[in-house]
Enzyme design. Structure first.
Site, PDB file in Angstrom:
ATOM      1  N   ASP A  27       0.836  -1.204   0.000  1.00  0.00           N
ATOM      2  CA  ASP A  27       0.000   0.000   0.000  1.00  0.00           C
ATOM      3  C   ASP A  27       0.868   1.250   0.000  1.00  0.00           C
ATOM      4  O   ASP A  27       1.957   1.247   0.577  1.00  0.00           O
ATOM      5  CB  ASP A  27      -0.904  -0.032   1.251  1.00  0.00           C
ATOM      6  CG  ASP A  27      -2.060   0.946   1.131  1.00  0.00           C
ATOM      7  OD1 ASP A  27      -2.281   1.489   0.034  1.00  0.00           O
ATOM      8  OD2 ASP A  27      -2.743   1.167   2.150  1.00  0.00           O
ATOM      9  N   GLY A  28       0.361   2.292  -0.632  1.00  0.00           N
ATOM     10  CA  GLY A  28       1.042   3.593  -0.561  1.00  0.00           C
ATOM     11  C   GLY A  28       1.638   4.067  -1.877  1.00  0.00           C
ATOM     12  O   GLY A  28       2.311   5.097  -1.899  1.00  0.00           O
ATOM     13  N   ASN A  29       1.371   3.343  -2.963  1.00  0.00           N
ATOM     14  CA  ASN A  29       1.918   3.775  -4.263  1.00  0.00           C
ATOM     15  C   ASN A  29       1.407   5.173  -4.641  1.00  0.00           C
ATOM     16  O   ASN A  29       2.156   6.005  -5.142  1.00  0.00           O
ATOM     17  CB  ASN A  29       1.503   2.803  -5.380  1.00  0.00           C
ATOM     18  CG  ASN A  29       2.108   1.432  -5.216  1.00  0.00           C
ATOM     19  OD1 ASN A  29       2.980   1.230  -4.385  1.00  0.00           O
ATOM     20  ND2 ASN A  29       1.642   0.476  -6.006  1.00  0.00           N
ATOM     21  N   ARG A  31       0.238   7.595  -2.678  1.00  0.00           N
ATOM     22  CA  ARG A  31       0.800   8.663  -1.828  1.00  0.00           C
ATOM     23  C   ARG A  31       2.253   8.944  -2.190  1.00  0.00           C
ATOM     24  O   ARG A  31       2.699  10.085  -2.197  1.00  0.00           O
ATOM     25  CB  ARG A  31       0.674   8.271  -0.342  1.00  0.00           C
ATOM     26  CG  ARG A  31      -0.680   8.632   0.235  1.00  0.00           C
ATOM     27  CD  ARG A  31      -0.970   7.890   1.490  1.00  0.00           C
ATOM     28  NE  ARG A  31      -1.326   6.493   1.203  1.00  0.00           N
ATOM     29  CZ  ARG A  31      -1.426   5.539   2.120  1.00  0.00           C
ATOM     30  NH1 ARG A  31      -1.165   5.816   3.379  1.00  0.00           N
ATOM     31  NH2 ARG A  31      -1.789   4.323   1.766  1.00  0.00           N
ATOM     32  N   HIS A  44       2.757   3.225  -9.040  1.00  0.00           N
ATOM     33  CA  HIS A  44       2.599   1.781  -9.276  1.00  0.00           C
ATOM     34  C   HIS A  44       3.854   1.216  -9.967  1.00  0.00           C
ATOM     35  O   HIS A  44       4.296   0.116  -9.672  1.00  0.00           O
ATOM     36  CB  HIS A  44       1.354   1.505 -10.120  1.00  0.00           C
ATOM     37  CG  HIS A  44       0.084   1.896  -9.420  1.00  0.00           C
ATOM     38  ND1 HIS A  44      -0.168   1.586  -8.111  1.00  0.00           N
ATOM     39  CD2 HIS A  44      -1.011   2.590  -9.849  1.00  0.00           C
ATOM     40  CE1 HIS A  44      -1.352   2.058  -7.753  1.00  0.00           C
ATOM     41  NE2 HIS A  44      -1.885   2.675  -8.794  1.00  0.00           N
ATOM     42  N   TRP A  76     -11.096  -2.788  -9.262  1.00  0.00           N
ATOM     43  CA  TRP A  76     -11.721  -2.647 -10.586  1.00  0.00           C
ATOM     44  C   TRP A  76     -12.509  -1.333 -10.660  1.00  0.00           C
ATOM     45  O   TRP A  76     -12.812  -0.842 -11.740  1.00  0.00           O
ATOM     46  CB  TRP A  76     -12.670  -3.815 -10.884  1.00  0.00           C
ATOM     47  CG  TRP A  76     -11.995  -5.121 -11.177  1.00  0.00           C
ATOM     48  CD1 TRP A  76     -12.046  -6.252 -10.422  1.00  0.00           C
ATOM     49  CD2 TRP A  76     -11.189  -5.461 -12.320  1.00  0.00           C
ATOM     50  NE1 TRP A  76     -11.315  -7.261 -11.002  1.00  0.00           N
ATOM     51  CE2 TRP A  76     -10.780  -6.807 -12.174  1.00  0.00           C
ATOM     52  CE3 TRP A  76     -10.769  -4.751 -13.455  1.00  0.00           C
ATOM     53  CZ2 TRP A  76      -9.979  -7.460 -13.110  1.00  0.00           C
ATOM     54  CZ3 TRP A  76      -9.966  -5.405 -14.394  1.00  0.00           C
ATOM     55  CH2 TRP A  76      -9.591  -6.733 -14.220  1.00  0.00           C
ATOM     56  N   LEU A 138      10.821 -20.874  -3.892  1.00  0.00           N
ATOM     57  CA  LEU A 138       9.878 -19.900  -3.317  1.00  0.00           C
ATOM     58  C   LEU A 138       8.601 -19.968  -4.137  1.00  0.00           C
ATOM     59  O   LEU A 138       8.648 -19.948  -5.370  1.00  0.00           O
ATOM     60  CB  LEU A 138      10.448 -18.479  -3.406  1.00  0.00           C
ATOM     61  CG  LEU A 138       9.476 -17.360  -3.012  1.00  0.00           C
ATOM     62  CD1 LEU A 138       9.330 -17.284  -1.487  1.00  0.00           C
ATOM     63  CD2 LEU A 138       9.927 -16.005  -3.536  1.00  0.00           C
ATOM     64  N   ARG A 195       1.683  -4.957   6.261  1.00  0.00           N
ATOM     65  CA  ARG A 195       0.980  -3.944   5.477  1.00  0.00           C
ATOM     66  C   ARG A 195       1.834  -2.684   5.500  1.00  0.00           C
ATOM     67  O   ARG A 195       2.268  -2.241   6.561  1.00  0.00           O
ATOM     68  CB  ARG A 195      -0.411  -3.649   6.023  1.00  0.00           C
ATOM     69  CG  ARG A 195      -1.105  -2.603   5.152  1.00  0.00           C
ATOM     70  CD  ARG A 195      -2.582  -2.493   5.365  1.00  0.00           C
ATOM     71  NE  ARG A 195      -3.142  -1.595   4.357  1.00  0.00           N
ATOM     72  CZ  ARG A 195      -4.358  -1.648   3.878  1.00  0.00           C
ATOM     73  NH1 ARG A 195      -5.183  -2.554   4.315  1.00  0.00           N
ATOM     74  NH2 ARG A 195      -4.774  -0.798   2.959  1.00  0.00           N
ATOM     75  N   ARG A 201      -5.463  -2.030   8.386  1.00  0.00           N
ATOM     76  CA  ARG A 201      -6.663  -2.739   7.931  1.00  0.00           C
ATOM     77  C   ARG A 201      -6.253  -4.015   7.208  1.00  0.00           C
ATOM     78  O   ARG A 201      -5.168  -4.093   6.641  1.00  0.00           O
ATOM     79  CB  ARG A 201      -7.442  -1.877   6.906  1.00  0.00           C
ATOM     80  CG  ARG A 201      -8.180  -0.718   7.433  1.00  0.00           C
ATOM     81  CD  ARG A 201      -9.027  -0.093   6.305  1.00  0.00           C
ATOM     82  NE  ARG A 201      -8.198   0.482   5.252  1.00  0.00           N
ATOM     83  CZ  ARG A 201      -7.651   1.691   5.307  1.00  0.00           C
ATOM     84  NH1 ARG A 201      -7.852   2.455   6.343  1.00  0.00           N
ATOM     85  NH2 ARG A 201      -6.914   2.141   4.313  1.00  0.00           N
ATOM     86  N   SER A 203      -8.428  -5.154   4.731  1.00  0.00           N
ATOM     87  CA  SER A 203      -8.901  -4.843   3.378  1.00  0.00           C
ATOM     88  C   SER A 203      -9.301  -6.067   2.554  1.00  0.00           C
ATOM     89  O   SER A 203      -8.926  -6.194   1.387  1.00  0.00           O
ATOM     90  CB  SER A 203      -7.860  -4.019   2.608  1.00  0.00           C
ATOM     91  OG  SER A 203      -7.654  -2.788   3.252  1.00  0.00           O
ATOM     92  N   GLU A 214       0.582 -13.253  12.440  1.00  0.00           N
ATOM     93  CA  GLU A 214       1.137 -12.067  13.109  1.00  0.00           C
ATOM     94  C   GLU A 214       1.104 -10.885  12.135  1.00  0.00           C
ATOM     95  O   GLU A 214       1.420 -11.041  10.954  1.00  0.00           O
ATOM     96  CB  GLU A 214       2.599 -12.328  13.527  1.00  0.00           C
ATOM     97  CG  GLU A 214       2.759 -13.406  14.557  1.00  0.00           C
ATOM     98  CD  GLU A 214       2.175 -13.004  15.914  1.00  0.00           C
ATOM     99  OE1 GLU A 214       2.273 -11.829  16.293  1.00  0.00           O
ATOM    100  OE2 GLU A 214       1.615 -13.900  16.584  1.00  0.00           O
TER     101      GLU A 214
END
Ligand code: FPP
Length: 249
Positions: A27-29, A31, A44, A76, A138, A195, A201, A203, A214
């Site tokens: 999150d935060g792209n 901002r 992004h 979307w 991975l 996050r 959140r 989300s 955790e």
């Protein structure tokens, strides 16, 4: 004289307590871009570079499964230009990274309502999934067009179908029966959810699977989240006392 705290080296990562499964809400792209007076799509794009670095960090730390929330069902509803830029970035990421991911032993899985993807995005997804299917260093779960409630609704439909068609008795419906019908069937639940950007959140991400996960909230905006920030979160996880609702031994 002792070193000032700021210069003290970070605590070492304990390989034996590295979480097997790390999930991240990136999150935060937006901002990050706004702070630089840039269009959101630049955020992004910078976020895509962070994905690359965090995948490398996860491999280095010995994480077995990395789950990234890349595009939610709710996304979307963003402006069409932003949706289209995000889908193009996904295709670009796959085009650029597939060989590297395959070479590093990463198996890519893409989870969500993939029927909503454009034919070109769907083809790119199918390509990277197939090309990396035999890898096991991975597992990289990319959640695209994903919503936790929608996943549970789909699992409920699958259970109902199996009951109606006689493959499952109503009394045999238990937590394993639900888990086996989620997109994440066969994958262990996340040990750690990170996050970024300070938001606190869930989300609609992995509602079932996060029951005892955790949580680490990082104030860092996603485009600035890299290997070091990932390691900080892993260290924070290693200081936690996981009790799964029980009392300490
Ligand atoms: C949330 O930031 C981020 C997203 C909705 C998209 C995440 C996409 C990437 C990290 C790049 C592409 C990923 C892959 C796997 C190729 P936001 O836009 O909600 O930021 P804001 O809350 O600051 O507005």
């Amino acid at each position: 004289m002792p070193l000032p705290t700021l210069l003290a080296p970070p605590a070492p990562l304990h390989v034996d307590t590295t979480p097997d499964h790390v999930a991240i809400i990136m999150d935060g792209n937006g901002r990050w871009a706004r702070e630089r007076h840039l269009p959101r799509t630049f955020g992004h794009r910078a976020g895509m570079k962070a994905v690359r670095e965090v995948v490398e960090g996860a491999i280095e730390a010995g994480v077995k499964v990395l789950s990234l929330f890349a595009f939610s069902q709710e996304n979307w509803q963003r402006p069409p230009a932003e949706v289209s830029a995000l889908m193009q970035l996904l295709e670009e990421y796959i085009a650029r990274e597939t060989s590297e991911l395959a070479g590093r032993g990463v198996r890519v899985r893409v989870l969500g309502d993939l029927q909503r993807l454009s034919p070109t995005a769907a083809a790119a997804v199918a390509h990277v999934v197939e090309r990396t299917a035999d890898n096991d260093r991975l597992v990289l779960n990319l959640f695209i067009s994903y919503g936790g409630r929608a996943e549970l609704v789909e699992a409920a439909r699958r259970v109902a179908r199996d009951v109606v068609e006689g493959r499952l008795s109503a009394d045999a419906i238990d937590e394993d029966a639900i888990g086996a019908r989620l997109y994440t069937a066969g994958c262990p639940d996340p040990d750690l959810l990170i996050r970024t950007s300070g938001e606190q959140r869930i989300s609609n991400f992995l509602l079932w699977q996060l029951a005892y996960t955790e949580l680490v909230i990082s104030p860092v905006l996603w485009p600035e989240f890299g290997r070091q920030q990932l390691f900080d979160a892993l260290r924070e996880y290693q200081r936690r006392d996981r009790r799964f609702g029980r009392v300490p031994a």
